[in-house]
Each structure stands twice: as C-alpha cells, then as structure tokens.
Design an enzyme around this catalytic site. Structure first.
Site, PDB file in Angstrom:
ATOM      1  N   SER A  25     -11.636   1.136  -5.568  1.00  0.00           N
ATOM      2  CA  SER A  25     -11.575   1.525  -6.887  1.00  0.00           C
ATOM      3  C   SER A  25     -12.693   1.773  -7.814  1.00  0.00           C
ATOM      4  CB  SER A  25     -10.647   0.639  -7.633  1.00  0.00           C
ATOM      5  OG  SER A  25      -9.217   1.022  -6.998  1.00  0.00           O
ATOM      6  N   SER A  26     -13.855   2.280  -7.440  1.00  0.00           N
ATOM      7  CA  SER A  26     -14.813   2.289  -8.277  1.00  0.00           C
ATOM      8  C   SER A  26     -14.536   3.218  -9.490  1.00  0.00           C
ATOM      9  CB  SER A  26     -16.118   2.822  -7.616  1.00  0.00           C
ATOM     10  OG  SER A  26     -15.900   4.346  -6.965  1.00  0.00           O
ATOM     11  N   GLY A  69     -16.829   5.308  -3.390  1.00  0.00           N
ATOM     12  CA  GLY A  69     -16.204   5.806  -2.113  1.00  0.00           C
ATOM     13  C   GLY A  69     -15.790   4.779  -1.021  1.00  0.00           C
ATOM     14  N   GLU A 101      -7.307   9.935 -14.597  1.00  0.00           N
ATOM     15  CA  GLU A 101      -7.451  10.349 -13.362  1.00  0.00           C
ATOM     16  C   GLU A 101      -6.709  11.361 -12.598  1.00  0.00           C
ATOM     17  OE1 GLU A 101      -8.832   7.106 -10.904  1.00  0.00           O
ATOM     18  OE2 GLU A 101      -8.099   7.678  -9.052  1.00  0.00           O
ATOM     19  N   ASP A 104      -4.535   0.828  -9.196  1.00  0.00           N
ATOM     20  CA  ASP A 104      -6.015   0.541  -9.568  1.00  0.00           C
ATOM     21  C   ASP A 104      -6.226   0.203 -11.029  1.00  0.00           C
ATOM     22  OD1 ASP A 104      -5.817   1.238  -7.005  1.00  0.00           O
ATOM     23  OD2 ASP A 104      -6.892   3.111  -7.265  1.00  0.00           O
ATOM     24  N   GLU A 125       0.632  -1.346   0.071  1.00  0.00           N
ATOM     25  CA  GLU A 125      -0.151   0.011   0.056  1.00  0.00           C
ATOM     26  C   GLU A 125       0.872   1.393   0.115  1.00  0.00           C
ATOM     27  OE1 GLU A 125      -3.057  -0.275  -1.430  1.00  0.00           O
ATOM     28  OE2 GLU A 125      -3.428  -1.410   0.427  1.00  0.00           O
ATOM     29  N   HIS A 126       0.369   2.316  -0.806  1.00  0.00           N
ATOM     30  CA  HIS A 126       1.389   3.454  -1.116  1.00  0.00           C
ATOM     31  C   HIS A 126       2.599   3.195  -1.502  1.00  0.00           C
ATOM     32  CE1 HIS A 126      -1.722   6.332   0.312  1.00  0.00           C
ATOM     33  NE2 HIS A 126      -2.137   5.363   1.203  1.00  0.00           N
ATOM     34  N   THR A 127       2.671   2.021  -2.177  1.00  0.00           N
ATOM     35  CA  THR A 127       4.112   1.806  -2.940  1.00  0.00           C
ATOM     36  C   THR A 127       3.939   2.211  -4.257  1.00  0.00           C
ATOM     37  OG1 THR A 127       3.035  -0.445  -3.129  1.00  0.00           O
ATOM     38  CG2 THR A 127       4.439  -0.244  -1.326  1.00  0.00           C
ATOM     39  N   TYR A 185      -3.734  12.483   0.635  1.00  0.00           N
ATOM     40  CA  TYR A 185      -2.864  11.316  -0.257  1.00  0.00           C
ATOM     41  C   TYR A 185      -1.686  12.199  -0.968  1.00  0.00           C
ATOM     42  CZ  TYR A 185      -2.250   8.183  -4.052  1.00  0.00           C
ATOM     43  OH  TYR A 185      -1.770   6.920  -4.887  1.00  0.00           O
TER      44      TYR A 185
HETATM   45  C1  GLA Z   1      -5.253   4.718  -4.075  1.00  0.00           C
HETATM   46  C2  GLA Z   1      -4.652   5.052  -5.246  1.00  0.00           C
HETATM   47  C3  GLA Z   1      -3.376   3.772  -5.644  1.00  0.00           C
HETATM   48  C4  GLA Z   1      -2.410   3.492  -4.443  1.00  0.00           C
HETATM   49  C5  GLA Z   1      -3.320   3.367  -3.272  1.00  0.00           C
HETATM   50  C6  GLA Z   1      -2.565   3.167  -1.978  1.00  0.00           C
HETATM   51  O1  GLA Z   1      -5.987   3.515  -4.053  1.00  0.00           O
HETATM   52  O2  GLA Z   1      -5.516   5.122  -6.395  1.00  0.00           O
HETATM   53  O3  GLA Z   1      -2.684   4.555  -6.663  1.00  0.00           O
HETATM   54  O4  GLA Z   1      -1.907   4.658  -4.284  1.00  0.00           O
HETATM   55  O5  GLA Z   1      -4.283   4.346  -2.707  1.00  0.00           O
HETATM   56  O6  GLA Z   1      -1.845   1.761  -2.324  1.00  0.00           O
END
Ligand code: GLA
Length: 402
Positions: free
Chosen positions: A140-141, A136, A179, A191, A48-50, A243
């Site tokens: 990833s909608s 929401g 996006e 996503d 996550e957040h990678t 973010y």
């Molecule tokens: C959201 C972003 C992704 C990713 C995640 C965290 O889903 O759309 O690109 O950065 O956060 O892993």
C-alpha cells in the site's frame, strides 16, 4: 522497530523522516515547507478481497512510512517532487481528471481533487515526497502517499479531520476516491482506512459494510512471536484487469443471489448460495469471500484468546482459499508460504491484492532471520530475484510530524 527500520534501510536505501524530507523540500522546491505529514503502508493479517464485498478485514499499519513536506500555493498548480522520481510533475489542478496526471502523481493530485470535490477547494501545492514503503510490493505505498497528502490538506485547510476517528474515516474515503477515480484503480478502501485509522500495537478490524473499526491488541513480541514480511518482488499491478475482474464476479454473484453484497451471505448459508449460482467460477469466488469473512471473525477471537496456533491455521486456510478459489496467488507467493511453513512458521499467507506482492509469516521471534534466509534460498535455487524479508510491528496512523 529500530531493527526493522535498519533492515529496510539496508534493503531499500535511506530511511526518511520529517527532518530529511523537509531538507529535500528545500533542495527540490526551495524555501521551507509549511509542515511535514506522514502515513504508513500496511499488511493485512487476514480478510483478503473482502473490503469491496462489504466484508471484514484485519490489517495493521507498517513502521514504513511516506513523508510529504508540503507548502500551499495560490496559483492553482501542483508541483510535485519525489525521491523516487527523476523529474518533478507540474500540473494545473483544473486539468486533474481520470488518468491525468498519471503515475505516482495521480495519487497526490487525486487527493487534492477529491478534497475539492468535497467542497474544500485547494489553491495549489508544492510537495516533496520521501518514502520507505516498498513500491509495487503490495504494501500500500499508494495509500500511504494519498493519506500523507490528505493529512496535510486537513491541517492546511483547517478541516481538523485528524482529530478523531470519524474525521479520519472521511479523509480515508477521499483517498479511496482519489485512487478509484483519478488513479483509476478500482480498489476497495481497506488500505486507506488502515493508513488513516490504525493504532500502534493493535490490528484494526474494519467492517467495510458499516465503516466501523475495532482495535484488537496485537503485540506479538509479548508472546515471543514476530510477523515476517516477504516482498517477493514479483510483479504486482492492481490496474491490470485481474483485480477488476474479481470484483465484477463478486458483483454478479451478489446480483444472482439477490443481495447487496456478499457480506449478506452467512457462512451457514454458503452451500445453499453455491447451489443457486450454477457456475463453477462464481461458486469458487463466493466460497472464498464468505469463508474469508468468517475466518476474520475467528482470527479476532483467537487473537483475543492469545491462541496463536489457531491464528496460524487461519492464515494457512486463507492462503489456500486465495490460491485455489480466488486464484490471485502466484508461484513466488506459494513458495514463500510453503517454505515458511516448512521452517516452523505458525502460519503464512499472501497479503494484499495478490498476483505478486508480499506474503506474511507468523514466526517465533528467534526464527525471523532463519525463515527469511530459507525463503531467500528457495528463491535463489529457482533463479528468481531475491525477496526482501523483514519483520514488522503494528504502527501508527497518518499524522503531522513537524
Ligand atoms: C488491494 C486493494 C484493497 C483490497 C486488497 C485485497 O490491496 O487496494 O482494497 O481489496 O487488495 O484484500
């Protein structure tokens, strides 16, 4: 999967498919669509957040999908209808720009814009969208919507990009541009990549530095296990600045450390890197990213060995790192994780960007309902909105349905 979709149907309303979406197109737009394309939402197992750090992530595609019934126009206009929106959106493609048309329509218009920017002009579109990807919820909608439209454009413009993984990677890149530029959300690309490049019954190891993917078998049912998703219904907004702030911190840290991205810091060099940063907050952010990339590698190895206890432990370590070092969790996510663990889950963690959204728990198949009930009770006791709890399996990527 049928049970999951029935459960979601109870939780969110009717489950759409190609037939119902084409029927809705006939009602809202009139006439027949040229075709119906769909794309899935996702949960990330770990990593996550990678993605925006050139790192590794391990998402799966959800059974929940967004369907787009589409017909080309020749007048340069986009006329967009959705079950989830009261009023249609009518915008000239020439007027599509950062922030315009805004809202959900930006994801559709953004894709048409990005495809045009790539040298494939779009003459206009009629679109009707139906979806059972919770909006929401950090599932990833938005990527599902983008990828359903990109799949449609690939076919309608004769680009043939759905045929192989390279083409799908190109489409995912256009969706990410939509996006980032038109919807103005500075997200990292995981996503869109999973929505375009997933394989059923597999988790997809994304290498966000090279763009390569590796499919890792992920069939929990064969091991008597299941993946429970808890939609906390807590607010989740990627455009609210948090973010972007995390992303900026990572970029600053990489600059101080003299590397292109934090991916370049091996976990063995972490202590040295942290000493050079001399900033408590940056140190915590970097510690998360570097250890999280290492956890993805460990998780892939554990999955290949069928060692689900180890997978569970890695989920828990990932959650602690996101909560304490990256500071993107919230009370609802922590309570979901702690309650699932207290009820015998092998592991649990927040998934997606955080600040609300969803958690996942790796549970024994027979524990799906009791664990969901325990989390729901924990929420009700705190007078929070009841969460949505449902099991998911690794599902198919974007494609044409009819
Ligand atoms: C959201 C972003 C992704 C990713 C995640 C965290 O889903 O759309 O690109 O950065 O956060 O892993």
């Amino acid at each position: 999967m049928a049970t999951t979709r029935r459960c979601i149907a109870r939780y969110r309303g009717a489950v759409p498919d190609a037939v119902t979406t084409a029927a809705r197109f006939r009602e809202t737009v009139g006439g027949d669509p040229t075709g119906v394309w769909s794309a899935p939402g996702r949960v990330n197992l770990i990593g996550e957040h990678t993605d925006y750090n050139g790192g590794l992530a391990l998402p799966i595609a959800l059974p929940q999908r967004t369907y787009a019934a589409v017909r080309p126009r020749v007048d340069g206009r986009l006329r967009l209808h959705s079950d989830a929106a009261r009023d249609p959106v009518d915008v000239a493609l020439a007027d599509v720009k950062p922030g315009t048309p805004g809202g959900w329509a930006s994801y559709v218009a953004g894709v048409a814009w990005a495809v045009g920017e790539a040298g494939h002009p779009v003459g206009g579109l009629d679109v009707h969208v139906s979806s059972d990807v919770p909006v929401g919820a950090g599932l990833s909608s938005s990527a599902a919507l983008e990828c359903s439209v990109a799949a449609a454009l690939s076919d309608l413009l004769g680009l043939g990009l759905l045929a192989d993984d390279d083409g799908r990677a190109t489409l995912a890149g256009w969706c990410q541009q939509a996006e980032n530029v038109i919807a103005e959300a500075p997200t990292g690309g995981m996503d869109q990549a999973i929505s375009m490049r997933a394989e059923p019954a597999h988790a997809t190891l994304l290498d966000c530095r090279s763009g390569a993917v590796e499919q890792v078998p992920f069939d929990l049912a064969a091991s008597g296990l299941a993946l429970l998703v808890v939609d906390t219904r807590a607010e989740h907004a990627l455009v609210d600045g948090q973010y972007a702030a995390r992303r900026r911190s990572c970029e600053r840290a990489a600059q101080i450390l003299g590397v292109a991205t934090l991916r370049e810091i091996p976990v063995a060099d972490l202590d040295d890197a942290l000493r050079r940063l001399r900033d408590g907050e940056l140190e915590a952010r970097v510690r998360h990213v570097v250890t999280e990339i290492d956890r993805v590698e460990q998780c892939v190895a554990a999955l290949r060995d069928g060692d689900f206890d180890a997978v569970g432990r890695l989920f828990v370590a990932s959650h602690a790192s996101l909560r304490d070092d990256y500071e993107v969790s919230c009370d609802e996510l922590d309570v979901s994780v702690d309650t699932a663990m207290a009820h015998g889950a092998l592991g649990a963690r927040m998934t997606g960007g955080g600040f609300g959204g969803s958690a996942i728990a790796l549970v024994r198949a027979e524990s799906v309902a009791p664990t969901g009930a325990a989390v729901t009770d924990a929420f009700v006791r705190r007078r929070w909105t009841e969460p949505g709890c449902f099991a998911v399996t690794a599902s198919a990527a974007a494609g044409r349905d009819s």
